[in-house]
Design an enzyme around this catalytic site. Structure first.
Site, short mmCIF file in Angstrom:
data_model
loop_
_atom_site.label_atom_id
_atom_site.label_comp_id
_atom_site.label_asym_id
_atom_site.label_seq_id
_atom_site.Cartn_x
_atom_site.Cartn_y
_atom_site.Cartn_z
N PHE A 69 0.84 -1.20 0.00
CA PHE A 69 0.00 0.00 0.00
C PHE A 69 0.89 1.26 0.00
O PHE A 69 1.94 1.27 0.62
CB PHE A 69 -0.90 -0.02 1.24
CG PHE A 69 -1.96 1.02 1.23
CD1 PHE A 69 -3.08 0.87 0.41
CD2 PHE A 69 -1.86 2.15 2.00
CE1 PHE A 69 -4.07 1.84 0.39
CE2 PHE A 69 -2.84 3.13 1.98
CZ PHE A 69 -3.95 2.98 1.17
N ASP A 81 1.18 -5.32 8.54
CA ASP A 81 0.09 -4.38 8.35
C ASP A 81 -1.18 -5.21 8.17
O ASP A 81 -1.31 -5.96 7.19
CB ASP A 81 0.34 -3.49 7.13
CG ASP A 81 -0.78 -2.46 6.93
OD1 ASP A 81 -1.89 -2.66 7.46
OD2 ASP A 81 -0.54 -1.47 6.21
N TYR A 121 -11.51 1.24 10.35
CA TYR A 121 -12.67 1.79 9.63
C TYR A 121 -13.14 0.88 8.50
O TYR A 121 -14.13 1.17 7.85
CB TYR A 121 -12.39 3.21 9.10
CG TYR A 121 -11.09 3.37 8.33
CD1 TYR A 121 -10.98 2.92 7.02
CD2 TYR A 121 -9.98 3.96 8.92
CE1 TYR A 121 -9.79 3.07 6.32
CE2 TYR A 121 -8.80 4.11 8.23
CZ TYR A 121 -8.70 3.67 6.93
OH TYR A 121 -7.53 3.81 6.25
N LYS A 122 -12.42 -0.21 8.30
CA LYS A 122 -12.82 -1.15 7.26
C LYS A 122 -13.70 -2.23 7.88
O LYS A 122 -14.86 -1.99 8.21
CB LYS A 122 -11.57 -1.74 6.61
CG LYS A 122 -10.67 -0.72 5.93
CD LYS A 122 -9.41 -1.37 5.38
CE LYS A 122 -8.50 -0.35 4.73
NZ LYS A 122 -9.06 0.25 3.51
N ARG A 167 -12.77 -3.56 -7.27
CA ARG A 167 -12.62 -4.27 -6.00
C ARG A 167 -13.99 -4.42 -5.35
O ARG A 167 -14.72 -3.44 -5.20
CB ARG A 167 -11.68 -3.46 -5.10
CG ARG A 167 -11.15 -4.20 -3.91
CD ARG A 167 -10.05 -3.40 -3.23
NE ARG A 167 -10.57 -2.20 -2.58
CZ ARG A 167 -9.90 -1.49 -1.68
NH1 ARG A 167 -8.67 -1.84 -1.33
NH2 ARG A 167 -10.43 -0.41 -1.14
#
Lengths: 422, 422
Positions: free
Chosen positions: B130, B208, B233-234, B382
């Site tokens: 990322f 991560d 938050y996912k 996605r």
């Protein structure tokens, strides 16, 4: 003229901001809150906006909310900068914590300075600075191959021009970081004069505005300040854990690189295969995802302050503080209290500090009596009548209660200091 | 068996988590939300708790709230660790952003390793990691006098054991940081095997977990992981800008020093004249004031996941993902889509990625049709059917709408990619 309730009420009737007091939630009408410099009160509009944001934006827009949330850190930053910092757009971003922002800006400043001139490797602060500042600046100096130089500050007046002159004299200072308003004594520095003194010595000036923003007028652009950081949960009324802010002067920003180059500080968030290219302006000092709820709370706090006007806030604040100081002299000095803040109101921020050998236990007992201030080791009782939320009647009632509890000896049964206090 | 609505509903009727779907706010009953891996949906309980916290705690308790808020970062961290990370108490703290936490833990790991052995100065990551991770790890390596070594990752499978072996071979690696679940392909690494491989080579392993936490079972303690970071938050449903977390193994924590030693990471918050003494355990990696509202939102998200049980979440997730993959093969492959995630469900996290040359425009057009997924450059769509919030019917309807819009050519009128997309 006697200090009494009628007198306090007369003063309140003349307060130009008196109607704003109703814009804050008051859960307990008996509570005298004199700690708005630690955590500001809740604006009713903020409670409503947060509820709406949670349900309609997070709940309703879901991920599509980022199409406008993404602009909050710089948008709220611009509004904060205009209302309270004297900063033109593009120089303020609301993000992270004060500690993190101090780390990022100080590290970037040291790296920039020492790259231009390896002799400039010293970070200057003072021995009475807030713990985060002392700890973080020491770490920044160590990590950057530099050195920390700690100026001795006066307990009441703070850092003097002479002390600063001595620290700057060797010509090896990269960056100076002190607080505009001291968290204990409330000593207010001369923003423009100190900035000039530091810059004349070839160093960058990084202000911590935590106790100043929303309490005193600040003119960063006019003073030519290089960098600043601060929080929003005190006089900006943005709530516990609301994001902090940082300011980077427009012509300096593009020469500084954040030591935490997260994707939110990149020029294009979704150019995901690229190398790091920092965003333009202060926005490059963002790192991770913005605290959306906290940003809305900052926005509401700023809106209230903009409505009041910071010059009016300051005038009302000085009136309340001068009254508190005079009342303390009358009611509390006979009980062993003394003023540990500057006497002159122009040299103070938005709170005052009283010294008493039993300050900690008196502070705890005062909470039991419905008077919330706070205490700071070893012997300081910190009190903040805040222009937007505190009345003269609050001050009169609060100090009267403190006098009464000390006279009654209520504090003598309070246990010694625990590790965590408010 | 045909793919049709009746079949999807039969599958839904057998979903052991189907009743949890009602615990989330659904503002638009027609919306098919397949982006819970970017921003999770709002639990109704969270909206209620935040409203209560704002009014009763911030508004009512005011500064006195810190007497219990101060325990939230470690308390919520412990509950998150127990429910979703396989971590015993004292090792997880909820604070800051993933970017900031990656910076702090990676920098501390590099400093620790290179102090013990100056030859260990290399930070390893992969070229498909990322953006924040690549940017921050490069900065950490540069700031620590080290070197970044970038492993080439497979677009579908991610980092291979062989690639890692080559990177570790010189014996100069201080720390390896990769993602447990790839943000694009969803490739799921073998937590225990990679950790062992890295540690056998004398390096520390920093995971991560951003796309993994709440989607797949994670056993940090059992795997002997050194360090981890991730967001909430996912799949943890804590909302936009909720604080991230970090994990530091208990016997490692006291040997690591945070590069951002703010006062909230100090042993005694109010011992204000002392030098920096870091707190015990992961708590030392805090810096500034906790994001109180966000912490409560994390707590509620964790509570829902604990109620569901991560093994059940994973079983339901795999059912939904396998269904989506099969349905995509049926409906979308004829239109030029191909799977860009691992075929085998055990090698995937909680989302899948489809490749299509027009992915960006199709993703935008899908939003117009009420199907929210997201797109990642250059050509990836996605999609995440999330165990707690997505039904088989959602997947069926969503993919049917995507097929229909592509057949109708609706995406062909969408303008080319803008800078900021969701």
């Amino acid at each position: 003229m006697p200090f009494d309730l009628a007198d306090a009420r007369r003063r309140d009737a003349e307060n130009p901001l008196r109607q704003l007091r109703d814009r804050f939630l008051r859960a307990d009408s008996e509570l005298i809150y004199l700690d708005g410099n630690s955590l500001g009160m809740l604006p009713v509009a903020t409670a409503e906006r947060l509820a709406q944001v949670v349900r309609n934006e997070w709940g309703g827009e879901l991920v599509r909310g980022w199409q406008h949330w993404a602009d909050l850190p710089t948008g709220v930053g611009d509004r904060l900068g205009a209302a309270l910092l004297g900063a033109a757009a593009g120089q303020v971003v609301v993000c992270d914590t004060t500690s993190a922002n101090l780390h990022k800006t100080a590290a970037a400043a040291l790296a920039y300075q020492s790259t231009r001139d390896p002799g400039r490797h010293v970070v200057v602060t003072d021995d009475r600075n807030f713990p985060t500042d002392r700890f973080v600046l020491a770490a920044v100096a160590a990590q950057g191959g530099g050195e920390l130089r700690v100026v001795e500050a006066d307990p009441v007046a703070g850092v003097t021009s002479l002390a600063l002159q001595t620290a700057l004299a060797p010509g090896d200072v990269a960056v100076v970081s002190i607080c505009l308003v001291d968290y204990r004594s409330a000593a207010l520095q001369d923003l423009a004069a100190v900035t000039r003194q530091v810059q004349d010595a070839g160093a960058l000036m990084l202000w911590d505005l935590a106790h100043a923003v929303g309490a005193v007028p600040i003119a960063l652009d006019v003073a030519g300040v290089d960098l600043a950081v601060g929080c929003t949960y005190k006089h900006v009324n943005a709530g516990p854990g609301a994001p902090a802010f940082l300011y980077v002067r427009h012509d300096l920003a593009d020469r500084l690189i954040s030591p935490v180059p997260g994707w939110w500080g990149a020029d294009d968030l979704f150019d995901m295969d690229a190398d790091y290219r920092p965003a333009v302006g202060a926005a490059r000092f963002q790192a991770g995802s913005p605290n959306v709820l906290g940003l809305y709370a900052v926005d509401e706090g700023v809106r209230l302050h903009a409505e009041a006007g910071i010059d009016t806030v300051r005038a009302v604040s000085i009136g309340l503080l001068d009254y508190l100081v005079a009342l303390a002299e009358d009611l509390l000095a006979p009980l062993g209290f003394s003023l540990a803040s500057p006497q002159e109101s122009a040299r103070r921020g938005g709170h005052v500090v009283l010294r008493h050998p039993d300050a900690y236990r008196i502070g705890v007992a005062a909470v039991e009596r419905g008077v919330v201030g706070d205490v700071r080791p070893p012997d300081l009782l910190r009190l903040a009548p805040v222009a937007l939320t505190t009345s003269y009647e609050d001050v009169f009632t609060g100090l009267t209660r403190i006098r009464d509890l000390v006279v009654a000896g209520e504090h003598t049964t309070v246990p010694a200091r625990r590790s965590r206090i408010t």
